[in-house]
Write an enzyme that holds these catalytic residues in place. Structure first.
Site, PDB file in Angstrom:
ATOM      1  N   ASP A   7       0.856  -1.186   0.000  1.00  0.00           N
ATOM      2  CA  ASP A   7       0.000   0.000   0.000  1.00  0.00           C
ATOM      3  C   ASP A   7       0.893   1.237   0.000  1.00  0.00           C
ATOM      4  O   ASP A   7       2.042   1.189   0.473  1.00  0.00           O
ATOM      5  CB  ASP A   7      -0.919   0.021   1.228  1.00  0.00           C
ATOM      6  N   GLU A   9       0.817   5.760   0.402  1.00  0.00           N
ATOM      7  CA  GLU A   9       0.125   7.031   0.639  1.00  0.00           C
ATOM      8  C   GLU A   9       0.807   8.088  -0.220  1.00  0.00           C
ATOM      9  O   GLU A   9       2.013   7.983  -0.505  1.00  0.00           O
ATOM     10  CB  GLU A   9       0.156   7.426   2.119  1.00  0.00           C
ATOM     11  N   HIS A  57      -4.660  10.684   5.544  1.00  0.00           N
ATOM     12  CA  HIS A  57      -3.591   9.882   6.163  1.00  0.00           C
ATOM     13  C   HIS A  57      -2.890  10.559   7.332  1.00  0.00           C
ATOM     14  O   HIS A  57      -2.149   9.912   8.066  1.00  0.00           O
ATOM     15  CB  HIS A  57      -2.557   9.438   5.124  1.00  0.00           C
ATOM     16  N   HIS A 153      -5.639   6.413   7.446  1.00  0.00           N
ATOM     17  CA  HIS A 153      -4.954   5.520   6.516  1.00  0.00           C
ATOM     18  C   HIS A 153      -3.455   5.567   6.806  1.00  0.00           C
ATOM     19  O   HIS A 153      -2.887   6.625   7.042  1.00  0.00           O
ATOM     20  CB  HIS A 153      -5.209   5.969   5.072  1.00  0.00           C
ATOM     21  N   ASP A 158      -2.377  -0.587   6.658  1.00  0.00           N
ATOM     22  CA  ASP A 158      -3.321  -1.004   5.626  1.00  0.00           C
ATOM     23  C   ASP A 158      -2.833  -2.247   4.890  1.00  0.00           C
ATOM     24  O   ASP A 158      -3.635  -3.110   4.514  1.00  0.00           O
ATOM     25  CB  ASP A 158      -3.552   0.131   4.626  1.00  0.00           C
TER      26      ASP A 158
END
Length: 235
Positions: A7, A9, A57, A153, A158
């Site tokens: 994942d 960001e 986030h 997040h 995640d």
């Protein structure tokens, strides 16, 4: 095959508009188990993070100011994922950003699909649950995955949650526990195998009185309606 659940960001939604990756989180899965190996890094994007992204986030420009750039972590990141199958929720988003970052570097870095397989867990979820919401929070509720720590997040958290969701979605139950160990951890179910030399179980047989009662019961049913055993002479 070695699998990496990944994942990211970012500073915003579109790499074509100059947005960059600010966090990468990866966890390794082998033989349908988390191995404990992971890769996690925060990245200085060399640009401002959009306010709307920070709301998602919580990663601020001040926090990222002293972090390494993507150029500085590219080789170690590529080495970690090389040859693996990447499991990503909404893969085009993350892969698009990764390819954008690699493409900005000198030295002929490959596209992600040149060194990794890609499996999109969002596509899988939509196939299994058509017409329903399939974001990560919904999938956690659907498969009984605890995501109570997910207030914002975060790439590593995640990735860990997605790994559990993926294992549940592709193989059902990944662990069975029927109690707790003394330390409060789930106690795994113990498999006990019977001794092959044990005495066979006794199989009782009906006595004459029980057989007569059974025949009387069948005769009573046959008197009320046509029954299969009566037509075939079964008693």
């Amino acid at each position: 095959m070695r699998q990496i659940v990944l994942d990211t960001e970012t500073t915003g939604l579109e790499p074509e508009q100059g947005h960059r990756i600010i966090e990468i989180g990866c966890v390794e899965v082998a033989d349908r188990e988390l191995t404990g190996r992971h890769y996690h890094v925060y990245i200085n994007p060399e640009r401002e993070v959009e306010d709307s992204a920070i709301e998602v986030h919580g990663i601020t420009n001040e926090f990222l100011a002293d972090k390494p750039t993507f150029r500085e972590i590219a080789d170690e990141f590529l080495e970690f994922i090389r040859g693996a199958e990447l499991i990503i929720h909404n893969a085009p988003f993350d892969v698009g950003f990764m390819d954008h970052e690699f493409g900005m570097l000198d030295g002929g870095y490959p596209r992600t699909t040149d060194v990794c397989g890609i499996r999109d867990s969002l596509v899988m979820a939509r196939s299994k649950h058509p017409g329903q919401k399939n974001n990560l929070d919904v999938l956690c509720r659907r498969y009984g995955i605890d995501n109570s720590n997910r207030e914002l997040h975060g790439a590593l958290l995640d990735a860990e949650i997605l790994a559990l969701v993926y294992l549940a979605m592709t193989g059902g139950q990944t662990a069975l526990s029927l109690g707790e160990a003394e330390d409060g951890q789930d106690a795994g179910t113990e498999i006990r195998r019977l001794d092959p030399g044990r005495s066979p179980l006794a199989v009782p047989e009906a006595d004459e009185e029980e057989l007569n009662a059974h025949r009387a019961f069948l005769d009573g049913m046959a008197a009320k309606t046509n029954v299969l055993w009566d037509e075939q002479g079964i008693s």
